[in-house]
Design an enzyme around this catalytic site. Structure first.
Site, PDB file in Angstrom:
ATOM      1  N   GLU A   1      -2.320  -7.335   7.355  1.00  0.00           N
ATOM      2  CA  GLU A   1      -1.037  -7.199   8.042  1.00  0.00           C
ATOM      3  C   GLU A   1      -1.060  -7.964   9.361  1.00  0.00           C
ATOM      4  OE1 GLU A   1       2.027  -7.081   7.939  1.00  0.00           O
ATOM      5  OE2 GLU A   1       2.568  -4.985   7.642  1.00  0.00           O
TER       6      GLU A   1
ATOM      7  N   HIS B   1       0.833  -1.206   0.000  1.00  0.00           N
ATOM      8  CA  HIS B   1       0.000   0.000   0.000  1.00  0.00           C
ATOM      9  C   HIS B   1       0.866   1.254   0.000  1.00  0.00           C
ATOM     10  CE1 HIS B   1       0.924   0.896   4.209  1.00  0.00           C
ATOM     11  NE2 HIS B   1       0.786  -0.418   4.435  1.00  0.00           N
TER      12      HIS B   1
END
Length: 190
Positions: free
Chosen positions: A85, A7
């Protein structure tokens, strides 16, 4: 062939906060990174009869990155929870200084190694198991939009690396990794 993207930069990245499965918005730089990566991917992948599959972590920063990439490249988004994550438990949203002041100076705040586990968070063995379960069934070609630690694990699985080798891999928000036949190549976004 997989195209692996971390990201774009977030506000918490700039503040050195443990993001984990919490979220913060992309910065202007993060939006620019995602836009440039989208253009670079569109240039490499080219026009397709149908959109390319994109496995995307369901967290806000990865979805925002996917939306910006999608302005240049037609993608069929598949939200994949196994690409979220590492869960940093009680440390999510905190800086190292916050952790020391709230939990005491005896906290072991070190660079992530295979034994790392924040209080209330996931172990890397658990994370690798969930990422490995996804990787075993992932279909290519595809774009993968995920996070720093997860990017290392996906590349490590692809190249057959050991635990410590995986964690030593670099991460970048200024390009993507091309994964093909066990090989990994970083492609910077102009």
């Amino acid at each position: 062939m997989f195209y692996l993207v971390r990201h774009g930069q977030t506000i918490w990245n700039t503040e050195a906060r443990f993001q984990g499965q919490f979220d913060s918005p992309l910065t202007d730089l993060g939006r620019d990174q995602a836009t440039r990566i989208g253009k670079a991917l569109a240039g490499e992948i080219g026009l397709r009869a149908e959109p390319i599959r994109a496995y995307v972590s369901p967290l806000g920063r990865t979805r925002a990155t996917a939306e910006l990439i999608g302005r240049s490249l037609a993608m069929d988004i598949v939200e994949e929870p196994n690409l979220m994550e590492v869960h940093f438990g009680d440390w999510e949203g905190l800086t190292r200084e916050d952790i020391l002041s709230r939990f005491g100076s005896d906290q072991s705040i070190r660079p992530i190694d295979w034994q790392f586990q924040a209080p209330g968070g996931e172990t890397l063995d658990v994370v690798l198991a969930r990422v490995g379960a996804w990787y075993a069934k992932a279909e290519s070609p595809a774009v993968i939009i995920t996070h720093g630690v997860i990017s290392r694990l996906v590349r490590g699985l692809h190249a057959g690396l050991g635990h410590e080798e995986m964690l030593a891999l670099p991460v970048s928000q200024d390009g993507y990794f091309r994964l093909d036949g066990g090989h990994i190549e970083f492609v910077p976004a102009p």
